[in-house]
Design an enzyme around this catalytic site. Structure first.
Site, short mmCIF file in Angstrom:
data_model
loop_
_atom_site.label_atom_id
_atom_site.label_comp_id
_atom_site.label_asym_id
_atom_site.label_seq_id
_atom_site.Cartn_x
_atom_site.Cartn_y
_atom_site.Cartn_z
N GLU A 90 0.83 -1.21 0.00
CA GLU A 90 0.00 0.00 0.00
C GLU A 90 0.86 1.26 0.00
O GLU A 90 0.79 2.10 0.90
CB GLU A 90 -0.97 -0.02 1.18
CG GLU A 90 -2.00 -1.13 1.04
CD GLU A 90 -3.13 -1.07 2.05
OE1 GLU A 90 -2.95 -0.48 3.12
OE2 GLU A 90 -4.22 -1.61 1.75
N GLU A 124 -5.34 -8.48 -1.12
CA GLU A 124 -6.07 -8.25 0.13
C GLU A 124 -7.53 -7.97 -0.19
O GLU A 124 -7.82 -7.18 -1.09
CB GLU A 124 -5.53 -7.04 0.90
CG GLU A 124 -4.29 -7.29 1.69
CD GLU A 124 -3.88 -6.08 2.52
OE1 GLU A 124 -4.76 -5.40 3.08
OE2 GLU A 124 -2.67 -5.83 2.59
C1 BG6 Z 1 -4.56 -2.79 4.55
C2 BG6 Z 1 -3.22 -3.21 5.08
O1 BG6 Z 1 -4.61 -1.40 4.70
O2 BG6 Z 1 -5.72 -3.19 5.18
C3 BG6 Z 1 -3.27 -4.25 6.17
O3 BG6 Z 1 -2.32 -3.60 4.07
C4 BG6 Z 1 -4.50 -4.03 7.03
O4 BG6 Z 1 -2.07 -4.16 6.87
C5 BG6 Z 1 -5.74 -4.19 6.15
O5 BG6 Z 1 -4.56 -4.87 8.12
C6 BG6 Z 1 -7.06 -4.11 6.90
O6 BG6 Z 1 -7.09 -2.97 7.69
P1 BG6 Z 1 -7.45 -3.05 9.23
O7 BG6 Z 1 -7.31 -1.67 9.71
O8 BG6 Z 1 -8.83 -3.59 9.31
O9 BG6 Z 1 -6.44 -3.98 9.82
#
Ligand code: BG6
Length: 487
Positions: free
Chosen positions: A197, A383
């Protein structure tokens, strides 16, 4: 029809949220080891010492000030220190991933485990060995490691002593770290991503800078871009089988309505993230950004050959995270809701999770189309997922139907992007395939996994692993190559 043969189904994690063992095996402190826990309503904080030695706490969007150094307060709870302890559970966890039929597993290497200060020439052998053992174990089950070289972390020493990425020397330190990874894991890993990211790298915790003005941020980011491009080039030289991608947080954004002003504003909004892909996929700074720099008096100091390096070191694929979409409007009174690292305008057509993140499966198909149309590079959804509170029933079962519904709807849309739109998609690794610490809030209660980990928001728990209902569901999805999404 359907997903191509060899489609890489798996799951995703990051060292600072999953690995733990924060000082084990010679690991050095990372900036993320000084970030406290928080919640949906209480922000996480950075603990540090001012230049005068005073201990202070600020939120991640507040500057630390010149001369500050990261500080780990012994009386404070820091979620990264134990996280969900992959460091001591890796064999058990990998066996569970294998049971689900994972074809790939996304993880990151903690830079400070290999280079405790960051500026050493030679790596910490114990750290090198840890990941080597992990990769071998994955290979034992035919699971392809998908490795993020940098997931938000940086050795704290580099932030303390050099202002992190603002210092040009950090480019060389990072490339040396990448060189060690490429050479020592040759034959074990061929799928890499440089910076997680990259569009969210903006403060002390990620960039290591102590001030956050545009001039500082973009100069530091220029160094990150050069380091990324050099890493791509090096990866290809060390092993021609290596495929080195970029990674961006990419949620598409819709204009609120057909008002041309909103449409134009949305183009500007899209430029904010496209900038990072444009530099890494096309190999140069786009005009809209150069004009913005001109307007704001930002001057990027480049070294000779930087432009050539950016042009030659473009990435092999685009990995991106997708959680929700956004809306752009010129109105200033629009109702907003929380999202990934920022607030979004509320979309009346969408529902949201308990943290206010809006759920938009079609937005994933749109994102895939936008990225593929613009860059024509293979894409990888590295993700995606639903952060939710899970309940452990008396019999120990965890019936996370809401998670299954979320993932199934997104897989459906991904499939359309492949089948109907012809997008070249390499794979899908849902976020936090095993429960881990939330990056945004530092909580454990915001869970994404197919595998539950007994650990709470204060770091209390047995760390015992257990399967949720979604575990068997995802196993079936993988076995059918995405054809069987039924519960
Ligand atoms: C992304 C990141 O922003 O989202 C992760 O690459 C992160 O590290 C994921 O965990 C989900 O966000 P959150 O705040 O729910 O953990």
């Amino acid at each position: 029809m359907g997903f191509p043969e060899g489609f890489l189904w798996g799951g995703a994690t990051a060292a600072n949220q999953y690995e733990g063992g924060y000082l084990d095996g010679g690991k050095g402190l990372s900036t993320l080891d000084a970030i406290t826990g928080g919640s949906h309503t209480v922000p996480r904080k950075i603990s540090f010492k001012t230049a005068d030695g005073e201990i202070k706490y600020v939120t991640r969007d507040q500057e630390l000030g010149k001369g500050a150094t990261g500080y780990v307060d012994p009386d404070q709870y820091y979620p990264s220190h134990v996280a969900t302890d992959f460091y001591h559970h890796w064999k058990e966890d990998i066996a569970l991933f294998a049971e689900m039929g994972f074809k790939t597993f996304r993880m990151s290497i903690a830079w400070s485990r290999l280079f405790p200060r960051g500026d050493e020439k030679e790596p910490n052998e114990e750290g090198v060995k840890f990941y080597e053992d992990v990769f071998k174990e994955l290979r034992k089950y035919d699971i392809e490691p998908l490795v993020t070289l940098n997931h938000f972390d940086m050795p704290m020493y580099l932030a303390d002593e050099m202002d992190g990425w603002l210092d040009r020397r950090v480019v060389d330190y990072f490339v040396n770290f990448a060189r060690v990874c490429f050479t020592r894991y040759k034959g074990l890993v061929t799928l890499w991503k440089t910076f997680n990211e990259i569009n969210f790298m903006r403060a002390w915790n990620t960039l290591g800078t102590k001030t956050y003005d545009d001039q500082t941020r973009y100069q530091a980011l220029h160094h990150v871009f050069v380091a990324s491009a050099k890493t791509v080039l090096l990866g290809h030289v060390i092993d021609p089988h290596n495929s080195v991608g970029m990674m961006i947080a990419y949620g598409t954004s819709y204009p609120e309505d057909c008002n041309p002003d909103n449409y134009m504003k949305n183009i500007e909004e899209m430029h904010v993230k496209q900038f990072f892909c444009d530099v890494q996929c096309r190999g140069y700074y786009p005009n809209y950004k150069l004009k913005e720099f001109e307007r704001n008096g930002v001057v990027i100091k480049k070294e000779e050959f930087d432009d050539e390096i950016l042009l030659d070191g473009t990435v092999d694929f685009i990995g991106f995270s997708y959680y929700s979409s956004g809306i752009t409007t010129t109105r200033t009174d629009a109702e907003t809701t929380d999202g990934n690292q920022r607030r979004n305008v509320k979309n009346p057509h969408l529902k949201a999770n308990d943290w206010g993140w809006q759920i938009d499966p079609v937005g994933l198909r749109i994102a895939l189309n936008e990225l593929y149309d613009r860059y024509e590079l293979p894409l990888f959804v590295v993700e995606n997922g639903l952060g939710a509170i899970d309940t452990v029933e008396e019999d120990g079962s965890i019936n996370d139907d809401y998670r299954i519904d979320y993932l199934a709807a997104h897989i459906e849309e991904m499939k359309k992007a492949v089948e109907i739109d012809g997008v070249d998609l390499m794979g899908y690794t849902p976020w936090g395939c095993i429960d881990l610490v939330s990056a945004g809030t530092g909580e454990m209660r915001k869970r994404y996994g197919f595998i539950y980990v007994d650990m709470d928001d204060e770091g209390k728990g047995t760390l015992k692993r257990s399967k949720k209902k979604s575990f068997d569901w995802y196993k079936k999805v993988i076995a059918s190559n995405g054809e069987d999404l039924s519960k």
